[in-house]
Design a protein around this motif. Structure first.
Motif, PDB file in Angstrom:
ATOM      1  N   TYR A 195      10.211  -0.247  -2.089  1.00 20.01           N
ATOM      2  CA  TYR A 195       9.665   0.812  -2.925  1.00 20.01           C
ATOM      3  C   TYR A 195       9.088   1.886  -2.002  1.00 20.01           C
ATOM      4  O   TYR A 195       9.190   1.837  -0.795  1.00 20.01           O
ATOM      5  CB  TYR A 195       8.541   0.281  -3.815  1.00 20.01           C
ATOM      6  N   HIS A 196       8.464   2.876  -2.597  1.00 19.41           N
ATOM      7  CA  HIS A 196       7.765   3.897  -1.829  1.00 19.41           C
ATOM      8  C   HIS A 196       6.647   4.438  -2.711  1.00 19.41           C
ATOM      9  O   HIS A 196       6.509   4.048  -3.871  1.00 19.41           O
ATOM     10  CB  HIS A 196       8.716   5.018  -1.400  1.00 19.41           C
ATOM     11  N   GLN A 210       4.491  -1.574  -5.281  1.00 24.66           N
ATOM     12  CA  GLN A 210       5.020  -2.781  -4.652  1.00 24.66           C
ATOM     13  C   GLN A 210       3.899  -3.715  -4.216  1.00 24.66           C
ATOM     14  O   GLN A 210       4.079  -4.938  -4.182  1.00 24.66           O
ATOM     15  CB  GLN A 210       5.900  -2.414  -3.458  1.00 24.66           C
ATOM     16  N   ARG A 211       2.738  -3.168  -3.917  1.00 27.20           N
ATOM     17  CA  ARG A 211       1.633  -4.002  -3.439  1.00 27.20           C
ATOM     18  C   ARG A 211       1.144  -4.972  -4.519  1.00 27.20           C
ATOM     19  O   ARG A 211       0.407  -5.913  -4.229  1.00 27.20           O
ATOM     20  CB  ARG A 211       0.482  -3.140  -2.938  1.00 27.20           C
ATOM     21  N   LEU A 212       1.542  -4.752  -5.767  1.00 23.44           N
ATOM     22  CA  LEU A 212       1.172  -5.666  -6.846  1.00 23.44           C
ATOM     23  C   LEU A 212       1.996  -6.949  -6.825  1.00 23.44           C
ATOM     24  O   LEU A 212       1.652  -7.913  -7.510  1.00 23.44           O
ATOM     25  CB  LEU A 212       1.358  -4.980  -8.206  1.00 23.44           C
ATOM     26  N   ASP A 258      -6.322  -3.820  -8.410  1.00 25.72           N
ATOM     27  CA  ASP A 258      -5.296  -2.799  -8.207  1.00 25.72           C
ATOM     28  C   ASP A 258      -4.534  -2.458  -9.484  1.00 25.72           C
ATOM     29  O   ASP A 258      -4.100  -1.324  -9.672  1.00 25.72           O
ATOM     30  CB  ASP A 258      -4.289  -3.261  -7.144  1.00 25.72           C
ATOM     31  N   PRO A 292       3.264 -10.218  -4.935  1.00 26.50           N
ATOM     32  CA  PRO A 292       2.944 -11.065  -3.766  1.00 26.50           C
ATOM     33  C   PRO A 292       4.221 -11.608  -3.117  1.00 26.50           C
ATOM     34  O   PRO A 292       4.654 -12.736  -3.372  1.00 26.50           O
ATOM     35  CB  PRO A 292       2.100 -12.183  -4.381  1.00 26.50           C
ATOM     36  N   ARG A 323       1.365   6.334  -6.248  1.00 32.03           N
ATOM     37  CA  ARG A 323       0.907   4.947  -6.152  1.00 32.03           C
ATOM     38  C   ARG A 323       1.989   4.088  -5.506  1.00 32.03           C
ATOM     39  O   ARG A 323       3.186   4.329  -5.672  1.00 32.03           O
ATOM     40  CB  ARG A 323       0.616   4.381  -7.544  1.00 32.03           C
ATOM     41  N   ASP A 324       1.565   3.055  -4.785  1.00 32.76           N
ATOM     42  CA  ASP A 324       2.465   2.057  -4.218  1.00 32.76           C
ATOM     43  C   ASP A 324       2.404   0.824  -5.112  1.00 32.76           C
ATOM     44  O   ASP A 324       1.536  -0.035  -4.935  1.00 32.76           O
ATOM     45  CB  ASP A 324       2.056   1.719  -2.784  1.00 32.76           C
ATOM     46  N   ARG A 348       5.019 -12.811  -0.324  1.00 33.88           N
ATOM     47  CA  ARG A 348       4.997 -14.029   0.494  1.00 33.88           C
ATOM     48  C   ARG A 348       4.892 -15.287  -0.355  1.00 33.88           C
ATOM     49  O   ARG A 348       4.962 -16.409   0.149  1.00 33.88           O
ATOM     50  CB  ARG A 348       3.837 -13.976   1.487  1.00 33.88           C
TER      51      ARG A 348
END
Length: 227
Positions: free
Chosen positions: A55-56, A161-163, A136, A165, A158-159, A167
């Motif tokens: 994403y960006h 993608q950080r929502l 977030d 997880p 907004r990013d 990993r």
């Protein structure tokens, strides 16, 4: 420009048990053998799959669909899964969560919907539990446009993608859309690790939307992989 309410709902005469009778194109909601959501409690250990996201920073547009809040983003977000490239299409929310684990559902579920060339869908789902403080996702969940059926673009990028997880271990299975027309052969990736959402943000969402979780559907012999 505003959206019109759908001819289906999550309760009463137009609720999930009646979806297949509303229109012929909704018939798969009753006859389909690969329906979603499902309970994930019987998952078996397996591989993680080849999921990757790119994403960006995006300008977001919030759309009131009457049954949920949809979040659109500027073009350019992509996901690679199953050896295929999928473009980010939209995200939306269900409260309570649709996928359960041993019959227990989280407070909220976010669906990040992606589409490949040819129309095949792949959905990344993240479960969220209510927790103290701010989080977030709070401003996204509470971002309902003031006009019914309206849309509202947010100037700040907004990013999102950080929502997700990335990993985390993830549940994987083949299912369907969870709303009419309940189209099948959707690739589902449900993250095991959960996010958190504020009580006030979730309350803002549920003030606008009635419970919008479709009941879990039979597996019909499908295997859910957890890896």
């Amino acid at each position: 420009m505003t959206t019109s309410p759908p001819d289906w709902s999550f309760a009463g005469d137009t609720g999930p048990d009646a979806w297949a009778t509303i229109r012929p194109e909704y018939a798969r909601c009753a006859s389909g053998r690969l329906q979603s959501p499902v309970d994930l409690g019987d998952a078996v250990e397996g591989g993680r799959g080849d999921l990757s996201l790119s994403y960006h920073l995006n300008r977001l547009t919030f759309v009131d669909l009457h049954w949920t809040l949809q979040v659109l983003a500027d073009p350019g977000g992509h996901m690679s899964y199953g050896g295929r490239l999928h473009e980010f299409a939209e995200m939306h929310f269900h409260a309570p969560a649709e996928h359960s684990i041993d019959g227990i559902a989280a407070d909220l579920e976010a669906h990040f919907v992606h589409q490949a060339d040819g129309g095949d869908l792949a959905v990344v789902a993240v479960l969220f539990d209510v927790a103290p403080g701010t989080h977030d996702i709070d401003d996204l969940v509470a971002g309902v446009p003031p006009e019914p059926g309206g849309r509202e673009q947010v100037a700040a990028s907004r990013d999102i993608q950080r929502l997700i997880p990335l990993r985390s271990r993830r549940y994987r299975y083949t299912g369907s859309r969870t709303t009419p027309p309940c189209s099948e052969n959707v690739s589902w990736i449900v993250m095991e690790d959960r996010g958190t959402v504020g009580a006030d943000a979730l309350a803002a969402f549920t003030r606008h939307y009635e419970p919008n979780a479709r009941p879990t559907q039979p597996l019909n012999g499908r295997t859910i992989i957890l890896g």
